[in-house]
Design a protein around this motif. Structure first.
Motif, PDB file in Angstrom:
ATOM      1  N   PRO B 276       5.285   7.418  12.380  1.00 44.03           N
ATOM      2  CA  PRO B 276       5.382   8.773  12.924  1.00 44.03           C
ATOM      3  C   PRO B 276       5.017   9.783  11.834  1.00 44.03           C
ATOM      4  CG  PRO B 276       7.396   7.526  13.347  1.00 44.03           C
ATOM      5  CD  PRO B 276       6.582   6.733  12.377  1.00 44.03           C
ATOM      6  N   MET B 277       4.413  10.876  12.261  1.00 44.82           N
ATOM      7  CA  MET B 277       4.034  11.892  11.285  1.00 44.82           C
ATOM      8  C   MET B 277       4.452  13.262  11.790  1.00 44.82           C
ATOM      9  SD  MET B 277       0.283  10.565  10.166  1.00 44.82           S
ATOM     10  CE  MET B 277      -0.013  11.758   8.890  1.00 44.82           C
ATOM     11  N   VAL B 278       4.998  14.048  10.890  1.00 46.02           N
ATOM     12  CA  VAL B 278       5.275  15.443  11.199  1.00 46.02           C
ATOM     13  C   VAL B 278       4.377  16.254  10.269  1.00 46.02           C
ATOM     14  CG1 VAL B 278       6.981  17.280  11.175  1.00 46.02           C
ATOM     15  CG2 VAL B 278       7.641  14.978  11.899  1.00 46.02           C
ATOM     16  N   GLY B 279       3.413  16.948  10.839  1.00 47.76           N
ATOM     17  CA  GLY B 279       2.405  17.594   9.998  1.00 47.76           C
ATOM     18  C   GLY B 279       1.655  16.533   9.234  1.00 47.76           C
ATOM     19  N   LEU B 416      -3.601  25.633  19.559  1.00 46.78           N
ATOM     20  CA  LEU B 416      -2.337  25.462  20.282  1.00 46.78           C
ATOM     21  C   LEU B 416      -1.147  25.838  19.420  1.00 46.78           C
ATOM     22  CD1 LEU B 416      -2.945  22.000  21.987  1.00 46.78           C
ATOM     23  CD2 LEU B 416      -2.760  24.204  23.148  1.00 46.78           C
ATOM     24  N   ASP B 417      -0.052  26.168  20.086  1.00 46.20           N
ATOM     25  CA  ASP B 417       1.171  26.444  19.333  1.00 46.20           C
ATOM     26  C   ASP B 417       1.912  25.158  18.988  1.00 46.20           C
ATOM     27  OD1 ASP B 417       1.576  29.397  19.017  1.00 46.20           O
ATOM     28  OD2 ASP B 417       0.994  29.230  21.132  1.00 46.20           O
ATOM     29  N   LEU B 418       1.863  24.204  19.915  1.00 48.27           N
ATOM     30  CA  LEU B 418       2.497  22.914  19.619  1.00 48.27           C
ATOM     31  C   LEU B 418       1.635  21.812  20.212  1.00 48.27           C
ATOM     32  CD1 LEU B 418       4.805  21.165  18.568  1.00 48.27           C
ATOM     33  CD2 LEU B 418       6.033  21.600  20.707  1.00 48.27           C
ATOM     34  N   PHE B 419       1.241  20.872  19.362  1.00 48.14           N
ATOM     35  CA  PHE B 419       0.425  19.751  19.821  1.00 48.14           C
ATOM     36  C   PHE B 419       1.094  18.446  19.392  1.00 48.14           C
ATOM     37  CE2 PHE B 419      -3.324  16.872  18.942  1.00 48.14           C
ATOM     38  CZ  PHE B 419      -3.515  16.541  20.277  1.00 48.14           C
ATOM     39  N   VAL B 420       1.534  17.674  20.378  1.00 43.01           N
ATOM     40  CA  VAL B 420       2.169  16.392  20.090  1.00 43.01           C
ATOM     41  C   VAL B 420       1.220  15.293  20.531  1.00 43.01           C
ATOM     42  CG1 VAL B 420       4.132  14.900  20.565  1.00 43.01           C
ATOM     43  CG2 VAL B 420       4.440  17.374  20.450  1.00 43.01           C
ATOM     44  N   LEU B 421       0.974  14.359  19.639  1.00 39.58           N
ATOM     45  CA  LEU B 421       0.066  13.259  19.943  1.00 39.58           C
ATOM     46  C   LEU B 421       0.854  11.955  19.883  1.00 39.58           C
ATOM     47  CD1 LEU B 421      -2.919  12.508  20.463  1.00 39.58           C
ATOM     48  CD2 LEU B 421      -3.120  12.114  18.015  1.00 39.58           C
ATOM     49  N   ALA B 453      -2.320  17.349  14.851  1.00 42.62           N
ATOM     50  CA  ALA B 453      -1.053  17.199  15.575  1.00 42.62           C
ATOM     51  C   ALA B 453       0.110  17.723  14.746  1.00 42.62           C
ATOM     52  CB  ALA B 453      -0.834  15.740  15.930  1.00 42.62           C
ATOM     53  N   ASP B 454       0.985  18.485  15.402  1.00 43.49           N
ATOM     54  CA  ASP B 454       2.211  18.899  14.724  1.00 43.49           C
ATOM     55  C   ASP B 454       3.119  17.692  14.561  1.00 43.49           C
ATOM     56  OD1 ASP B 454       1.699  21.787  14.585  1.00 43.49           O
ATOM     57  OD2 ASP B 454       1.608  21.558  16.773  1.00 43.49           O
ATOM     58  N   ILE B 455       3.142  16.861  15.597  1.00 39.60           N
ATOM     59  CA  ILE B 455       3.908  15.617  15.529  1.00 39.60           C
ATOM     60  C   ILE B 455       3.042  14.505  16.110  1.00 39.60           C
ATOM     61  CG2 ILE B 455       5.945  14.398  16.387  1.00 39.60           C
ATOM     62  CD1 ILE B 455       7.290  17.181  16.529  1.00 39.60           C
ATOM     63  N   ALA B 456       2.903  13.409  15.356  1.00 42.47           N
ATOM     64  CA  ALA B 456       2.146  12.265  15.857  1.00 42.47           C
ATOM     65  C   ALA B 456       3.070  11.059  15.932  1.00 42.47           C
ATOM     66  CB  ALA B 456       0.959  11.973  14.949  1.00 42.47           C
ATOM     67  N   LEU B 457       3.090  10.415  17.086  1.00 47.20           N
ATOM     68  CA  LEU B 457       4.012   9.301  17.306  1.00 47.20           C
ATOM     69  C   LEU B 457       3.215   8.035  17.587  1.00 47.20           C
ATOM     70  CD1 LEU B 457       6.320  11.269  19.750  1.00 47.20           C
ATOM     71  CD2 LEU B 457       6.737  10.856  17.317  1.00 47.20           C
TER      72      LEU B 457
END
Lengths: 175, 553
Positions: B276-279, B416-421, B453-457
């Motif tokens: 997982p990645m945050v930023g 985008l303001d929030l992009f989750v991948l 991605a702001d958060i990548a899972l």
């Protein structure tokens, strides 16, 4: 060079095809015809036959490589096929083969550098009563049996053939 | 219907059933090489000879139809002796070099040799040398010494693909399998010839000498290469997929699968998003979940439901899609759903479909139709118009080959303001980039979406989880977990459960079975995908199932 049957060969081709229920059955006689026409069965010839008969190329390839009478390499103008099966072997077939090899200076399975003669050792040609014998195929399409052979007769035949060599086409140049 | 007695057991079979098929119905596996249930019957290997009473000669059971009152012995002394003799002839020029043969362990010749012959050659003449390592085409390598000339591969090319590439050339002990000079065995199904080769004569370039077959475990799975959903044996060793082999299913793929499909196994291991990645930071799942909850809570407060959207992936199992649906409904509270997945590709008339996604019909069934799901183009339009501020995207496939649209999408994502991948791969995996299934470096070097991605899972592949795909014909097909999720990935359905729970909605399931009961909704049975009965899809078939005679239905 795109291959094409000559007018006479084309007529023969049509006759052969009309004689069989399907094209696959006509494959063998057509290959024989093609060998007569083009001298030998090259990959181009197989390709052409497959196209003419509308059968698969691999089927033509399979059939052509199965039969040893179809030459996949160019032979000499005179192709001498010496029988060495039982009756001929007992009646001197091997001696005659050796005599021929010595006279022409080539071994069975070989062709001389001028592409005049090829000698092959073959199995029974159904002429056991008149052994020893060989079959001669000339590049003009003639197939002839020579039977009850002895060295004198072989000399005679070779002399005749040497006289005819100039008239015969070289299979290498036939397509 | 004729009644036939086989080894003193009576059975009634349909007209036209062969002795071998009748014996198979009674559970007798008659040894054979050239017979294959999907191909014509040449009866050339003579391995399947059986004794028929009142018949002076042994008969090839693959070819002989049963007659009423026939009495057959498949294991009598005469038959066993004949098998030994047949094997001795087949092995006259065979090197019997099983220890260095790649087929060893899944070779019928080896099995029968051990069962019936198991003696040294009695011939004292030298064996005829055949050709070794002869490439028949880009995928298949031929070994002339090990070939027993059963002609299964020749008949496959004649009868199934109808491409006629292969044939036998020369004759007698010089006979070998060949293509026409200048041609190659290069069709979309060429590796099926490797599957049906009963000996080690045809081997796949991709798999040969990669792994010994007895080391591998096999899981029943489904190919993810296209919407056909061919049933496969997923062969794996030490948490690595080694190859796919087709698994018999008469309703979907028969005994076959395509070559590009086989190569999709490489997707399981290439270029995975591992953690997982945050930023830009690699974090653990706990931290990623916390980051998700805080940013998403804030985003939910800030933005209207119509400003939130989700991209669904037809690469994901129905279980994952069901959770996605609940997540969009209950957490994001949005009905802005868009279709992701891979762009279309090559297709043919046999098995290969243009839709390269295994589960598009799954989306249809889980969401009760495709009306609720909008096209990717409309997503890009909406994003450019600023209507969407929050995007949760499943898998990073962009379902178009139009470079302009791809670039527009990437640009819009950056705004985008929030992009989750939530994705399996770091790079953009568009398959097949080339025939061999290796991805061009350019694709691997394009982790743009992960960087944005702001958060990548990281999500798991089909090899790492149980799941269901619905194929193009609406048949729901389960696939099984081969090994635990690789790296730090998790199955999509669990990721949604975890995020949903943390967001204060009870989304997770303790058991997959509970989820499965719900996943096709409350629809009537005829609105649900078809499921096949247990006979094919669930049975753990023996390694050589593709060559077993099939009992008549």
């Amino acid at each position: 060079m795109a291959l094409q049957f000559s007018t006479e060969a084309e007529d023969q081709f049509q006759t052969i095809v009309s004689r069989y229920p399907n094209n696959l059955a006509a494959l063998l006689p057509v290959l024989m015809l093609a060998q007569e026409e083009f001298g030998w069965i090259s990959v181009e010839v197989m390709d052409y036959i497959a196209e003419r008969l509308d059968v698969s190329k691999s089927q033509v390839f399979s059939t052509a490589t199965f039969y040893t009478m179809l030459n996949k390499q160019p032979v000499g103008k005179c192709h001498i096929q010496v029988c060495t099966t039982f009756s001929c072997a007992l009646a001197g077939g091997y001696e005659m083969l050796e005599y021929l090899e010595e006279a022409l200076g080539i071994q069975a399975g070989e062709t001389d550098p001028e592409h005049n003669f090829t000698i092959s050792e073959v199995e029974c040609l159904a002429s056991c009563g008149t052994a020893p014998m060989f079959q001669l195929t000339t590049s003009d399409g003639e197939i002839e049996y020579f039977e009850d052979l002895d060295p004198d007769r072989v000399d005679e035949i070779l002399e005749d053939l040497n006289d005819r060599l100039d008239e015969l086409p070289d299979p290498r140049d036939m397509h | 219907m004729p009644k036939v007695t086989i080894n003193n057991e009576e059975i009634e079979v349909d007209d036209g059933t062969t002795v071998m098929e009748a014996a198979a119905q009674l559970g007798y596996d008659i040894p054979h090489f050239c017979y294959h249930p999907a191909l014509s019957i040449p009866a050339n290997c003579r391995m399947c000879l059986v004794e028929v009473e009142d018949n002076p000669d042994l008969q090839p059971s693959c070819h002989m139809p049963v007659n009423d009152g026939m009495e057959v012995h498949t294991e009598s002394e005469r038959v066993v002796k004949a098998r030994k003799s047949v094997l001795e002839f087949i092995l006259v020029n065979h090197p019997v070099d099983c220890p260095i043969c790649d087929q060893a362990g899944e070779c019928k010749l080896q099995d029968y040799y051990m069962a019936y012959d198991a003696q040294e050659s009695r011939l004292r003449t030298e064996k005829v040398d055949g050709v070794k390592v002869y490439p028949l085409g880009p995928e298949v390598v031929y070994d002339g010494e090990r070939c027993i000339l059963c002609t299964r591969c020749v008949r496959f090319c004649e009868e199934i693909t109808e491409t006629d590439e292969l044939t036998t050339a020369q004759r007698g002990d010089h006979t070998e399998i060949r293509t026409f000079p200048g041609q190659e065995l290069d069709n979309n199904y060429s590796m099926c010839t490797v599957d049906i080769c009963p000996v080690g004569a045809l081997t796949a370039r991709d798999f040969r000498f990669k792994c010994r077959v007895w080391l591998m475990n096999t899981t029943d799975s489904v190919c993810t290469g296209c919407s056909q959903g061919c049933n496969i044996h997923l062969d794996h060793f030490r948490n690595e997929v080694q190859r796919y082999r087709p698994r018999y299913n008469p309703d979907v793929n028969d005994y076959w699968m395509c070559d590009p499909g086989r190569y999709t196994y490489k997707e399981v291991h290439q270029d995975r998003l591992e953690d997982p990645m945050v930023g830009d930071n690699v974090v653990n799942w706990h931290a990623a979940t916390q980051a998700y909850v805080s940013t998403m809570d804030e985003a939910l407060d800030t933005f209207e439901p119509s400003e939130r959207a989700m991209v669904l992936s037809p690469q994901v199992s129905c279980e994952g899609l069901h959770q996605a649906r609940r997540f969009a409904d209950e957490v994001l509270e949005t009905d802005r759903l868009y279709m992701g997945g891979k762009p279309g590709g090559e297709s043919d008339d046999l098995l290969m479909n243009a839709d390269k996604n295994p589960n598009r019909r799954g989306i249809e069934y889980v969401f009760g139709g495709l009306e609720a799901v909008d096209s990717f183009e409309s997503l890009v339009d909406a994003m450019e118009a600023g209507e969407i501020r929050v995007l949760h995207m499943m898998n990073k496939h962009i379902p178009t080959t139009d470079d302009a649209l791809r670039a527009r999408f990437v640009d819009a994502v950056a705004d985008l303001d929030l992009f989750v991948l939530q994705a399996m791969h770091r790079g953009e995996m568009v398959f097949p980039p080339d025939h061999r299934g290796d991805f061009p470096a350019a694709d691997l070097d394009d982790p743009t979406l992960v960087e944005l991605a702001d958060i990548a899972l990281p999500s798991s592949s089909h090899a790492e989880q149980d799941g269901t795909f619905v194929n193009e014909d609406g048949i729901a097909q389960p696939f099984s977990q081969s090994f635990k999720p690789l790296y730090n990935s998790q199955p999509d359905w669990q990721i949604f459960g975890r995020l949903g729970d943390e967001m204060g909605h009870s989304l997770s399931y303790r058991r997959l079975a509970d989820l499965r009961e719900e996943m096709f909704g409350d629809a009537e049975d005829d609105a649900k995908p078809k499921t096949l009965d247990d006979k094919q899809s669930k049975s753990r078939a023996p390694a050589d199932a593709a060559t077993q005679p099939t009992p008549a239905e």
